[in-house]
Enzyme design. Structure first.
Site, PDB file in Angstrom:
ATOM      1  CG  ASP A 128      32.539  45.316  37.259  1.00  0.00           C
ATOM      2  OD1 ASP A 128      33.056  44.361  37.270  1.00  0.00           O
ATOM      3  OD2 ASP A 128      33.528  45.251  35.914  1.00  0.00           O
ATOM      4  CG  ASP A 176      37.209  43.913  37.651  1.00  0.00           C
ATOM      5  OD1 ASP A 176      35.612  44.377  36.760  1.00  0.00           O
ATOM      6  OD2 ASP A 176      37.955  44.630  36.621  1.00  0.00           O
ATOM      7  CE  LYS A 206      29.862  43.858  31.604  1.00  0.00           C
ATOM      8  NZ  LYS A 206      30.967  44.183  31.396  1.00  0.00           N
ATOM      9  CE  LYS A 253      35.903  47.296  37.514  1.00  0.00           C
ATOM     10  NZ  LYS A 253      36.846  47.098  36.416  1.00  0.00           N
ATOM     11  NE  ARG A 279      36.142  37.916  30.140  1.00  0.00           N
ATOM     12  CZ  ARG A 279      37.388  38.387  29.386  1.00  0.00           C
ATOM     13  NH1 ARG A 279      38.408  37.604  29.602  1.00  0.00           N
ATOM     14  NH2 ARG A 279      37.328  39.712  29.541  1.00  0.00           N
ATOM     15  CD  GLU A 287      31.824  42.177  35.182  1.00  0.00           C
ATOM     16  OE1 GLU A 287      32.959  42.080  35.980  1.00  0.00           O
ATOM     17  OE2 GLU A 287      31.880  43.185  34.933  1.00  0.00           O
ATOM     18  CG  ASP A 293      30.175  47.236  33.893  1.00  0.00           C
ATOM     19  OD1 ASP A 293      30.319  47.167  32.908  1.00  0.00           O
ATOM     20  OD2 ASP A 293      30.157  45.583  33.795  1.00  0.00           O
TER      21      ASP A 293
HETATM   22  N1  BES Z   1      33.065  47.116  33.119  1.00  0.00           N
HETATM   23  C1  BES Z   1      34.402  46.330  32.583  1.00  0.00           C
HETATM   24  C2  BES Z   1      35.382  46.881  31.172  1.00  0.00           C
HETATM   25  C3  BES Z   1      35.394  48.127  31.289  1.00  0.00           C
HETATM   26  C4  BES Z   1      36.836  49.341  31.784  1.00  0.00           C
HETATM   27  C5  BES Z   1      34.300  49.275  31.004  1.00  0.00           C
HETATM   28  C6  BES Z   1      36.329  50.345  31.815  1.00  0.00           C
HETATM   29  C7  BES Z   1      34.548  50.324  30.298  1.00  0.00           C
HETATM   30  C8  BES Z   1      36.176  51.038  31.321  1.00  0.00           C
HETATM   31  C9  BES Z   1      34.891  44.767  32.835  1.00  0.00           C
HETATM   32  O1  BES Z   1      33.957  44.007  33.578  1.00  0.00           O
HETATM   33  C10 BES Z   1      35.827  44.693  33.294  1.00  0.00           C
HETATM   34  O2  BES Z   1      36.382  45.094  34.976  1.00  0.00           O
HETATM   35  N2  BES Z   1      37.322  44.041  32.970  1.00  0.00           N
HETATM   36  C11 BES Z   1      38.574  43.842  33.283  1.00  0.00           C
HETATM   37  C12 BES Z   1      38.483  42.491  32.708  1.00  0.00           C
HETATM   38  C13 BES Z   1      40.107  41.993  32.909  1.00  0.00           C
HETATM   39  C14 BES Z   1      40.173  41.160  34.555  1.00  0.00           C
HETATM   40  C15 BES Z   1      40.999  40.352  31.785  1.00  0.00           C
HETATM   41  C16 BES Z   1      39.136  45.223  32.595  1.00  0.00           C
HETATM   42  O3  BES Z   1      39.117  45.609  31.074  1.00  0.00           O
HETATM   43  O4  BES Z   1      39.861  45.293  33.386  1.00  0.00           O
HETATM   44 ZN    ZN Z   2      32.029  44.534  34.072  1.00  0.00          ZN
HETATM   45 MN    MN Z   3      34.713  43.590  35.678  1.00  0.00          MN
END
Ligand code: BES
Ligand code: ZN
Ligand code: MN
Length: 497
Positions: free
Chosen positions: A272, A349, A267, A279, A353, A351, A290
């Site tokens: 992000d 968010d 990834k 966020k 996947r 993204e 990220d």
């Molecule tokens: N890059 C983030 C995941 C992440 C969060 C990595 C905190 C490290 C620390 C990912 O893209 C994300 O934002 N995931 C969301 C998914 C949700 C919207 C279903 C998450 O984990 O909140």
């Molecule tokens: Zn992310």
């Molecule tokens: Mn995200």
């Protein structure tokens, strides 16, 4: 920092420092007692006085030890002899290097490598010593106008080995360790670079550099190429950003042309923001990490190239920013992935996947032996496993076992999480084939379930490294995990572990 292997007699040569271990409570290791003999009981007296009780990770630096040729002797606590294992060994090496770094010591004879570590051989000990030494002295000062680390640095480290056979093993281990450390340094640098520097184009340039240096094949797909192919979900993430997305393909050919490759998918979200589902502001800077999955793939391939590993390895890196803006994807948008499946984007968010799924479909063309994707995918994985273990998901039990074993050997922990179809229901959409989020419960599992829908045609594993790829707080920075795990896995596949 250079490493060499020798069957040196402790303290007999004019080195800057001889490093030897002391067990809890107060028992000298073999190398320490050799020095103690030469010093006529000098060490034993110090230990008896209580200045070095052998607590794991403690150190005591001695100067001008009588009867000893090395300028210094460093005593390192090893903890209880009966409990001495991988963790204590790694801690001892780190403590030794930490203590000596910043003293005037330039060359070291490290006798800790001759210690017996439960379940591991001399190759492992040497490999770990090199990796940990390099990790301990790693600094990221590329963006500072002046380097902060002054003074002399460790230049030469001699790793003590037991007999001839051990020396030969240690030699190989040290070589592998140096390659792994080089790969890890690249992964860390890429993670630590700011998002205005480490862009998708920057990652593509790095891949081109690696290709040139290690004679790999590289290809970078541009936005138009992705449009032509139909990478709709990747493009949906990229459309809000001014930085053009890239799809990087980097191939190491170390085996026969028709040998099926291991495909690594990383990834590469270079920043992000969350997109329209933006966020919160606090710690948003950390979302520069990220792209750690991408950094892991590049670092791993660098190590693979340096080791000239007899294996075919393909790196696939979908890379883009995730930004809000007038062109950004809206929650509710429905897009078509490269696989043909349609996705309702309920949260922009989620993204990671969306860019990975197109890469997973792209991977089919290699008829891979296995596909492993590496991604800072979910905050939920951090809640589940903290910063200790990466989350491992797989559609193949043997592949999962192989990865867990590699994780153990490399001391780069992973823990298997479920991927049962029962969770798939959470991804139901009223309007498209499925949605890109599955709600709060088991967030890291439903993310993996989403990916599984694109990985049906081969053996696949997914590593969620959201909790392990970097450290927050005072020691903020990239860790280069899970590069050690992946290299260990690949060494195994190449019959070299
Ligand atoms: N890059 C983030 C995941 C992440 C969060 C990595 C905190 C490290 C620390 C990912 O893209 C994300 O934002 N995931 C969301 C998914 C949700 C919207 C279903 C998450 O984990 O909140
Ligand atoms: Zn992310
Ligand atoms: Mn995200």
């Amino acid at each position: 920092m250079e490493f060499s292997i020798k069957a040196v007699q402790p303290g007999r040569t004019k080195t800057g420092c001889a490093v030897v271990g002391v067990f809890e409570s107060r028992k000298l290791s073999l190398a320490a007692s050799r020095i103690d003999e030469a010093a006529k009981g000098y060490l034993a007296a110090i230990v008896r006085r209580g200045d070095m009780a052998g607590k794991s990770g403690s150190t005591l630096l001695l100067h001008n030890v009588p009867g000893v040729a090395s300028e210094r002797v460093l005593l390192v606590g090893l903890g209880k002899e009966t409990e001495f294992g991988a963790r204590q060994y790694r801690e001892a090496i780190a403590a030794a290097i930490r203590t000596l770094n910043g003293t005037g010591t330039r060359d070291v004879e490290l006798h800790l490598t001759a210690l017996d570590v439960k379940g591991h051989d001399a190759a492992w000990s040497a490999r770990q010593a090199v990796i940990i030494a390099r990790e301990t002295v790693y600094r990221f000062d590329a963006m500072k106008s002046r380097r902060e680390t002054a003074g002399p640095v460790l230049e030469q480290i001699t790793l003590a080995a037991g007999d001839k056979a051990d020396s030969r093993k240690a030699e190989l281990g040290a070589q592998q360790g140096a390659a792994i450390a080089d790969g890890m340094a690249l992964t860390k640098d890429l993670g630590n670079l700011p998002p205005n520097v480490c862009t998708p184009a920057y990652l593509a340039a790095q891949a081109r550099d690696l290709a040139k240096r290690y004679r790999m094949k590289v290809q970078v797909l541009e936005r138009e190429d992705m449009q032509r192919l139909g990478m709709g979900t990747l493009l949906a993430v990229a459309q809000g950003s001014h930085e053009p997305p890239k799809f990087i393909v980097l191939e190491h050919r170390g085996a026969a042309k028709d040998a099926k490759p291991v495909v690594l998918v990383g990834k590469g979200v270079t920043f992000d923001t969350g997109g329209i589902s933006i966020k919160p502001a606090a710690e948003m800077d950390e979302m520069k990490y990220d792209m750690s999955g991408a950094g892991t793939v590049l670092g791993t391939l660098k190590a693979v190239g340096e080791m000239k590993l007899a294996l075919n390895v393909v790196g696939l890196i979908p890379t883009t920013e995730n930004m809000p803006g007038g062109h950004a994807t809206r929650p509710g948008d429905i897009v078509k992935s490269l696989s043909g499946q349609t996705v309702e984007i309920l949260n922009t968010d989620a993204e990671g996947r969306l860019i990975l799924c197109d890469a997973l479909t792209y991977a089919e063309r290699y008829e891979p032996a296995a596909v492993i994707d590496i991604a800072t995918l979910t905050g939920a994985c951090v809640i589940a496993l903290g910063h200790v273990a990466s989350g491992l998901f797989s559609n193949d039990d043997r592949l999962a076992e192989e990865l867990l074993k590699a994780a153990d050997a490399a001391h780069d922990r992973a823990w298997r999480m479920p991927l049962w179809d029962d969770y798939q229901d959470q991804l139901k959409s009223n309007f498209a084939d499925f949605a890109n989020i599955g709600g709060r419960p088991a967030g890291s599992v439903t993310a993996a379930c989403f990916l599984a829908r694109f990985a049906r045609k081969y053996k696949w594993a997914h590593l969620d490294i959201a909790g392990t790829a970097w450290r927050s707080g005072k020691e903020k920075g990239a860790t280069a995990r899970p590069v050690p795990l992946l290299i260990q896995f690949l060494l195994g596949r190449a019959g070299k572990a």
